[in-house]
Design an enzyme around this catalytic site. Structure first.
Site, mmCIF file in Angstrom:
data_model
loop_
_atom_site.group_PDB
_atom_site.id
_atom_site.type_symbol
_atom_site.label_atom_id
_atom_site.label_comp_id
_atom_site.label_asym_id
_atom_site.label_seq_id
_atom_site.Cartn_x
_atom_site.Cartn_y
_atom_site.Cartn_z
ATOM 1 N N GLU A 1 95.720 88.687 55.350
ATOM 2 C CA GLU A 1 96.622 87.654 55.921
ATOM 3 C C GLU A 1 97.992 87.648 55.228
ATOM 4 O OE1 GLU A 1 95.119 83.993 57.367
ATOM 5 O OE2 GLU A 1 93.098 84.814 57.602
HETATM 6 N N1 COS Z 1 107.393 80.697 62.157
HETATM 7 C C1 COS Z 1 108.166 80.920 63.243
HETATM 8 N N2 COS Z 1 108.997 81.978 63.354
HETATM 9 C C2 COS Z 1 109.049 82.849 62.330
HETATM 10 C C3 COS Z 1 108.274 82.686 61.153
HETATM 11 C C4 COS Z 1 107.425 81.554 61.090
HETATM 12 N N3 COS Z 1 106.661 81.293 60.023
HETATM 13 N N4 COS Z 1 108.550 83.702 60.319
HETATM 14 C C5 COS Z 1 109.451 84.482 60.944
HETATM 15 N N5 COS Z 1 109.744 83.959 62.155
HETATM 16 C C6 COS Z 1 110.696 84.468 63.151
HETATM 17 C C7 COS Z 1 112.102 84.496 62.556
HETATM 18 O O1 COS Z 1 112.757 83.257 62.742
HETATM 19 C C8 COS Z 1 112.751 85.591 63.358
HETATM 20 O O2 COS Z 1 113.155 85.091 64.638
HETATM 21 P P1 COS Z 1 114.623 85.437 65.196
HETATM 22 O O3 COS Z 1 114.731 86.929 65.161
HETATM 23 O O4 COS Z 1 114.590 84.875 66.573
HETATM 24 O O5 COS Z 1 115.568 84.777 64.272
HETATM 25 C C9 COS Z 1 111.632 86.569 63.628
HETATM 26 O O6 COS Z 1 110.413 85.824 63.453
HETATM 27 C C10 COS Z 1 111.662 87.739 62.700
HETATM 28 O O7 COS Z 1 111.626 87.252 61.384
HETATM 29 P P2 COS Z 1 111.994 88.168 60.160
HETATM 30 O O8 COS Z 1 113.329 88.802 60.378
HETATM 31 O O9 COS Z 1 111.807 87.359 58.904
HETATM 32 O O10 COS Z 1 110.886 89.298 60.311
HETATM 33 P P3 COS Z 1 110.561 90.558 59.403
HETATM 34 O O11 COS Z 1 110.306 91.697 60.290
HETATM 35 O O12 COS Z 1 111.583 90.698 58.299
HETATM 36 O O13 COS Z 1 109.137 90.187 58.762
HETATM 37 C C11 COS Z 1 107.554 89.167 57.360
HETATM 38 C C12 COS Z 1 108.861 89.036 58.125
HETATM 39 C C13 COS Z 1 107.555 90.343 56.382
HETATM 40 C C14 COS Z 1 107.448 87.875 56.578
HETATM 41 C C15 COS Z 1 106.400 89.324 58.378
HETATM 42 O O14 COS Z 1 106.449 90.571 59.001
HETATM 43 C C16 COS Z 1 105.036 89.121 57.770
HETATM 44 O O15 COS Z 1 104.587 87.991 57.556
HETATM 45 N N6 COS Z 1 104.340 90.228 57.484
HETATM 46 C C17 COS Z 1 102.977 90.171 57.013
HETATM 47 C C18 COS Z 1 102.048 90.280 58.164
HETATM 48 C C19 COS Z 1 100.679 89.918 57.784
HETATM 49 O O16 COS Z 1 100.414 88.857 57.252
HETATM 50 N N7 COS Z 1 99.757 90.823 58.082
HETATM 51 C C20 COS Z 1 98.395 90.604 57.786
HETATM 52 C C21 COS Z 1 97.568 91.062 58.906
HETATM 53 S S1 COS Z 1 97.112 89.847 59.987
HETATM 54 S S2 COS Z 1 95.457 89.160 59.272
#
Ligand code: COS
Length: 379
Positions: A362
């Site tokens: 996660e």
């Molecule tokens: N709630 C709502 N929207 C969100 C959010 C949240 N918690 N986090 C990010 N977003 C939105 C951002 O606002 C952005 O939207 P806009 O482009 O419209 O502004 C969009 O999503 C992209 O966000 P960001 O640029 O931060 O994305 P990244 O590609 O840089 O990735 C991370 C962000 C690394 C934090 C994300 O890819 C992540 O959480 N990765 C881990 C995935 C994971 O947990 N995998 C485990 C497997 S699933 S069990």
């Protein structure tokens, strides 16, 4: 931090505790050895409502808030965190449908869970882990629906799930703006289960690949709009990370209990090792750090329930601190118990192996720190 738990919700937490002590813990070492969930236990979990914690009242569920779900998972994890993972995976799969699904989709998924069905959240792929936007599973628009092709991996509950919540890309070039969610029945033609993982820990939970080979799904299977999947995935993970934190707290608490009990029984140099200050220091650190992780976990649940602006940061902080704490505390528990802690006859080495995945799934703790730093620096 003030919170109240309704009596009905407290009943379910108490039930989880009783089941963890009487049914889960006695089977935990066996399930760890075989890597298979005990069928009778799964039946007990289903009939007690512990696999349906995410179902809202209007769909026949208990309508639990996130804090209650976390408290339930903490209790289950004290018995076995693999079992907690199986139950929590149903909640994880529910959130995208809760957040973006139609009434029919909610009925489909929640009726299934209410009747003892299982679900899984299928986002991860061989090339899309931390970079969740890199999903390459394709959903090609055709008349009346979509055709899916691709492979998902490391999917908790995949071999036992009746419903899959699947993230696929509907856009030609891919990317986060093409991510789209589908609610798919496990029996759909073109869906199969691939390699099952032989894992280091949480071995009671089944983890496998899901393969989509020209799998047709009707338009009605699409959850929310095309291209909204990444946003819903982020909202889902934000809601579910405090649950991983709670499972981590449960593991740490179980490890403390085992180490303290051992320290009263084990004698060296003519005294119980509980009387030695170096052992006491280890136990003090275990208790202090676990309590800190617990408080932050409950705080993250409250932040999420109140839709606070910094809820995503609290969620990431709780998951990161609690899982790092579980790793440290379980390693120390093995140290307190020495050779006996290292033996598979005692559960603490299992707790240590189980704790490791909490720092990985996660969202790795590196990703959690990224989320925290982004909010703290630019939020
Ligand atoms: N709630 C709502 N929207 C969100 C959010 C949240 N918690 N986090 C990010 N977003 C939105 C951002 O606002 C952005 O939207 P806009 O482009 O419209 O502004 C969009 O999503 C992209 O966000 P960001 O640029 O931060 O994305 P990244 O590609 O840089 O990735 C991370 C962000 C690394 C934090 C994300 O890819 C992540 O959480 N990765 C881990 C995935 C994971 O947990 N995998 C485990 C497997 S699933 S069990």
């Amino acid at each position: 931090m003030n919170f109240t738990i309704e009596p009905q919700q407290q009943e379910l937490i108490d039930l989880a505790k009783t089941i963890a002590v009487n049914e889960i813990a006695p089977r935990a070492l066996d399930m760890d050895k075989t890597g298979v969930m005990d069928e009778e236990l799964l039946h007990i979990l289903k009939s007690s409502g512990l696999t349906q914690t995410s179902v809202p009242k209007e769909y026949g569920g208990a309508g639990l808030d996130l804090l209650t779900v976390a408290l339930i998972m903490e209790e289950i994890a004290k018995g076995c965190s693999g079992v907690a993972t199986v139950c929590a995976a149903n909640a994880l799969a529910s959130y995208p449908v809760l957040f973006a699904g139609s009434d029919d989709q909610k009925k489909e998924l929640f009726d299934c869970l209410n009747q003892g069905g299982m679900a899984c959240f299928a986002l991860t792929e061989p090339g899309a882990g931390s970079d969740a936007g890199a999903v390459s599973c394709k959903a090609k628009k055709v008349e009346g629906g979509y055709i899916l092709n691709g492979t998902k991996c490391f999917i908790t509950n995949a071999p036992i799930a009746d419903k899959f919540v699947v993230f696929a890309n509907t856009k030609e070039g891919g990317g986060i703006r093409g991510l789209t969610i589908f609610l798919i029945d496990a029996k759909t033609s073109g869906v199969s289960i691939g390699k099952e993982e032989d894992k280091m820990g949480i071995r009671a939970s089944a983890t496998a690949e899901i393969i989509f080979d020209d799998c047709f799904v009707p338009e009605s299977a699409r959850v929310g709009k095309e291209g909204r999947g990444f946003l819903i995935a982020m909202q889902t993970l934000q809601a579910s990370r405090p649950v991983v934190a709670a499972i981590s707290v449960g593991i740490a608490e179980a490890a403390i209990e085992a180490a303290v009990a051992y320290s009263h029984q084990r004698k060296q140099f003519g005294a119980k090792i509980a009387s030695f200050e170096m052992v006491q220091q280890m136990i003090a650190d275990m208790v202090m750090k676990t309590e800190a992780a617990k408080v932050l976990t409950y705080r993250a649940c409250v932040a999420q329930m109140n839709k606070e602006k910094k809820a995503a940061m609290y969620s990431a902080m709780s998951k990161c601190l609690a899982s790092d704490t579980a790793m440290e505390v379980t390693t120390t528990a093995v140290q307190v118990m020495g050779g006996n802690g290292y033996s598979r006859e005692n559960p603490v080495e299992k707790y240590m192996r189980d704790a490791k995945i909490m720092q990985i799934y996660e969202g790795t703790n590196q990703i959690q720190r990224l989320v925290i730093a982004n909010e703290a620096t630019f939020g």
